[in-house]
Write an enzyme that holds these catalytic residues in place. Structure first.
Site, PDB file in Angstrom:
ATOM      1  N   ASP A   1       0.845  -1.196   0.000  1.00 39.71           N
ATOM      2  CA  ASP A   1       0.000   0.000   0.000  1.00 39.71           C
ATOM      3  C   ASP A   1       0.880   1.245   0.000  1.00 39.71           C
ATOM      4  O   ASP A   1       1.697   1.426   0.904  1.00 39.71           O
ATOM      5  CB  ASP A   1      -0.900  -0.035   1.250  1.00 39.71           C
ATOM      6  CG  ASP A   1      -1.763   1.216   1.371  1.00 39.71           C
ATOM      7  OD1 ASP A   1      -1.912   1.940   0.364  1.00 39.71           O
ATOM      8  OD2 ASP A   1      -2.297   1.454   2.472  1.00 39.71           O
TER       9      ASP A   1
ATOM     10  N   ASN B   1      -0.480   4.551  -0.417  1.00 37.73           N
ATOM     11  CA  ASN B   1      -1.133   5.807   0.002  1.00 37.73           C
ATOM     12  C   ASN B   1      -1.781   5.718   1.383  1.00 37.73           C
ATOM     13  O   ASN B   1      -2.504   6.624   1.792  1.00 37.73           O
ATOM     14  CB  ASN B   1      -2.161   6.269  -1.043  1.00 37.73           C
ATOM     15  CG  ASN B   1      -3.386   5.363  -1.085  1.00 37.73           C
ATOM     16  OD1 ASN B   1      -3.403   4.319  -0.415  1.00 37.73           O
ATOM     17  ND2 ASN B   1      -4.388   5.731  -1.851  1.00 37.73           N
TER      18      ASN B   1
ATOM     19  N   ASP C   1      -4.165   3.797   2.702  1.00 36.92           N
ATOM     20  CA  ASP C   1      -5.603   3.575   2.923  1.00 36.92           C
ATOM     21  C   ASP C   1      -5.921   2.114   3.280  1.00 36.92           C
ATOM     22  O   ASP C   1      -7.084   1.735   3.360  1.00 36.92           O
ATOM     23  CB  ASP C   1      -6.425   4.014   1.694  1.00 36.92           C
ATOM     24  CG  ASP C   1      -6.140   3.149   0.471  1.00 36.92           C
ATOM     25  OD1 ASP C   1      -5.247   2.275   0.551  1.00 36.92           O
ATOM     26  OD2 ASP C   1      -6.801   3.353  -0.566  1.00 36.92           O
TER      27      ASP C   1
ATOM     28  N   ASP D   1      -1.708  -0.773  -3.848  1.00 37.39           N
ATOM     29  CA  ASP D   1      -1.937   0.080  -5.024  1.00 37.39           C
ATOM     30  C   ASP D   1      -0.685   0.130  -5.891  1.00 37.39           C
ATOM     31  O   ASP D   1       0.335  -0.488  -5.563  1.00 37.39           O
ATOM     32  CB  ASP D   1      -2.376   1.487  -4.580  1.00 37.39           C
ATOM     33  CG  ASP D   1      -1.461   2.054  -3.501  1.00 37.39           C
ATOM     34  OD1 ASP D   1      -0.252   1.778  -3.564  1.00 37.39           O
ATOM     35  OD2 ASP D   1      -1.961   2.752  -2.585  1.00 37.39           O
TER      36      ASP D   1
ATOM     37  N   ASP E   1      -8.155 -13.324 -18.982  1.00 40.02           N
ATOM     38  CA  ASP E   1      -9.064 -13.902 -17.988  1.00 40.02           C
ATOM     39  C   ASP E   1     -10.116 -14.779 -18.680  1.00 40.02           C
ATOM     40  O   ASP E   1     -10.620 -14.433 -19.753  1.00 40.02           O
ATOM     41  CB  ASP E   1      -9.766 -12.742 -17.266  1.00 40.02           C
ATOM     42  CG  ASP E   1     -10.591 -13.188 -16.068  1.00 40.02           C
ATOM     43  OD1 ASP E   1     -10.007 -13.726 -15.119  1.00 40.02           O
ATOM     44  OD2 ASP E   1     -11.826 -12.989 -16.086  1.00 40.02           O
TER      45      ASP E   1
ATOM     46  N   GLU F   1      -5.852 -17.855 -19.278  1.00 40.35           N
ATOM     47  CA  GLU F   1      -6.359 -18.592 -18.121  1.00 40.35           C
ATOM     48  C   GLU F   1      -7.473 -19.499 -18.647  1.00 40.35           C
ATOM     49  O   GLU F   1      -8.609 -19.063 -18.826  1.00 40.35           O
ATOM     50  CB  GLU F   1      -6.922 -17.639 -17.070  1.00 40.35           C
ATOM     51  CG  GLU F   1      -7.383 -18.371 -15.828  1.00 40.35           C
ATOM     52  CD  GLU F   1      -8.693 -17.863 -15.219  1.00 40.35           C
ATOM     53  OE1 GLU F   1      -8.921 -18.131 -14.034  1.00 40.35           O
ATOM     54  OE2 GLU F   1      -9.498 -17.211 -15.924  1.00 40.35           O
TER      55      GLU F   1
END
Ligand code: NOJ
Length: 526
Positions: A26, A28, A30, A34, A207, A271
């Site tokens: 992380d 930032n 929160d 990210d 995907d 996938e």
């Protein structure tokens, strides 16, 4: 596979590292991982020795399925940062020699994608609806779904809209399936691919590559061929008509043509959950995808024979189409390897041994973030669960959150340096102190250092042109083969066996004089 004068293309032998962005790092504060967090940890991935990263979706999304419900495939969700963050990430990764690949989700959009919003507004028979799979219901008043298909996350694969029509969603209701027979759909995906290729990405992970083509007329499926998830089955049967239709291959040829129109050996990995390696090989024929995840090692129970079968069948099937194998031990959809092999110390010992098998095999390999730390699945409290499977199954299936818990970086208490917020988006177990990156970096016996050594040795000893292994005689419950410059011996049994002669280059666990302990693998100099 196009070979240049200098050998096979980079992706054919690459080690890819899967970043599940919510859980990697992380930046930032929160509580959710990210792009800035990932960028700040590129040095870690460089030291680990991976060739490329695959970043699971970070696109604009209401996050009904962890970002696999994409509302704008050409923008970054504010949860993960911005396009500027992405550009900075890719520049830094390339400067470190790390290629960047991203997800593409062509089977469905989010129900908040403008196309679906327009389809709902457009009404029956509209051009907007024709981009999705809307059908009238069965029953006297259309009150029954158009067919009997279940969705992967539980419940029916159809949802009824206000005007009485039904739309198909093989996954959550928030993920309406696209109709790939409508030329607007492939045209849109060509645009999306080009958007990211123009920004410099080296490739894509496709995907649900086995799901985009639906059987004509959408007939009922024989429900008896669909195993329940409690049986641990992820692999659809050949008779499950929802998947692996012949028509899907034409769509992959479209992707391939786009990729090949760019310089620099851009690639795509599919996938495709298909029942056997022969079906999988169809996805990597010369004009289709470059790679396809091989889930045979994910399916294989711990054991020498099961591993040998998985390896032999996979290598044989792929050699039939001239494509490399793509070895996978885990990802964000399946239990972590350590948990599948029994959990705890035993599970980790086996997962380390399995990693030495995986990383020795010819072809490409994918490492799921956290496997290099020997993480186990986490038993989360009900209140923490976020996977749609939990809700959709009526709280009978816990879903995939257990393998998505954030990575521990440093310190002695949660959130272990993952975030500067007081807590991470999924809670981290308080006893992960010894598993942090910082702790493992200073422990010569750690799983992290095992992976680092394995990746460095792989670089030095692998033969990029090889596509098979030489099987060697092995005692019961053991596996032995030569691959590239190493002989690999795995003892999957319950007691130690004599260690074959040779210089030990790397061992997955503590060694004793002259023997290979149970649940241990070694690389010997060939
Ligand atoms: C496969 C992805 O890996 C999984 O996480 C997702 O739920 C489904 N596809 C639907 O997109």
């Amino acid at each position: 596979m196009t070979k240049s004068a200098s050998g096979p293309p980079w992706w054919a032998t690459a080690v890819f590292y899967q970043v599940y962005p919510r859980s990697f790092a992380d930046g930032n504060g929160d509580g959710t991982g990210d792009l800035a967090g990932l960028r700040s940890r590129l040095g870690y991935l460089h030291d680990l020795g991976v060739d490329a990263i695959w970043i699971s979706p970070f696109y604009r999304s209401p996050m009904a399925d962890g970002g696999y419900d994409v509302a704008d495939p050409c923008d970054v969700d504010p949860l993960f940062g911005s396009l500027d963050d992405f550009d900075a990430l890719i520049a830094d990764a390339h400067a470190l020699g790390i290629r960047v690949t991203v997800d593409i989700v062509p089977n469905h959009f989010s129900d908040e994608h403008p196309w679906f919003v327009q389809a709902l507004a457009g009404g029956a028979g509209s051009a907007q609806r024709a981009k999705f799979i809307f059908r009238p219901g069965r029953g006297e008043h259309g009150e029954l779904p158009p067919n009997n298909w279940p969705s992967v996350f539980g419940g029916p694969a159809w949802t009824r809209v206000a005007d009485g029509a039904w739309y198909l969603h093989l996954f959550a209701p928030e993920q309406p399936d696209l109709d790939w027979t409508n030329p607007a759909v492939p045209a849109e995906f060509e645009r999306i691919l080009r958007f990211w290729l123009d920004r410099g990405v080296d490739g894509f992970r496709v995907d649900v590559a086995h799901g985009m083509a639906k059987p004509a007329g959408l007939p009922d499926v024989d429900l008896s061929v669909i195993p329940s998830r409690e049986e641990g089955a992820t692999m659809p049967s050949l008779d499950d008509i929802r998947w692996d239709r012949d028509g899907v291959h034409e769509y992959h040829r479209i992707f391939r043509r786009v990729l090949d129109s760019y310089p620099g050996d851009r690639m795509a990995v599919g996938e495709a959950w298909v029942p056997d390696p022969e079906r999988l090989a169809r996805y990597v024929r010369p004009d289709e995808l470059n790679l396809a995840f091989n889930f045979e090692l994910v399916k294989a129970h711990w054991g020498a024979q099961a591993f040998r079968d998985a390896i032999e069948r996979s290598l044989q099937a792929m050699s039939g189409v001239g494509a490399p194998c793509t070895w996978v031990l885990a990802n964000h959809d399946v239990d972590r390897a350590a948990s599948r092999y029994g959990g705890g110390m035993l599970g980790v010992a086996r997962a380390r041994a399995a990693a030495l098998v995986q990383l020795s095999l010819p072809g490409a390999a994918y490492v799921y973030n956290g496997d290099e730390l020997g993480l186990d699945n986490v038993a989360l409290p009900d209140s923490a669960l976020q996977d749609p499977t939990w809700q959709r199954s009526g709280h009978t299936e816990r879903g995939r959150d257990g393998e998505r818990v954030p990575l521990p970086w440093s310190g002695t208490a949660p959130p272990f340096g993952f975030t500067s917020a007081p807590a991470s988006w999924l809670p981290m177990p308080p006893d992960w102190g010894a598993l942090t990156v910082a702790a493992q970096e200073s422990d010569p016996a750690s799983t992290l250092l095992l992976y680092r050594r394995a990746l460095a040795l792989r670089r030095a000893t692998a033969d990029p042109c090889e596509s098979s292994v030489d099987w060697l005689d092995a005692t019961q419950d053991c596996l032995a083969y030569r691959s590239g410059g190493v002989v690999v011996v795995l003892n999957a049994g319950a007691s130690a066996v004599p260690l074959p002669a040779g210089e030990v280059l790397l061992a997955s666990g503590p060694m004793e004089q002259g023997v290979l302990p149970a649940n241990t693998a070694v690389w010997l100099r060939a």
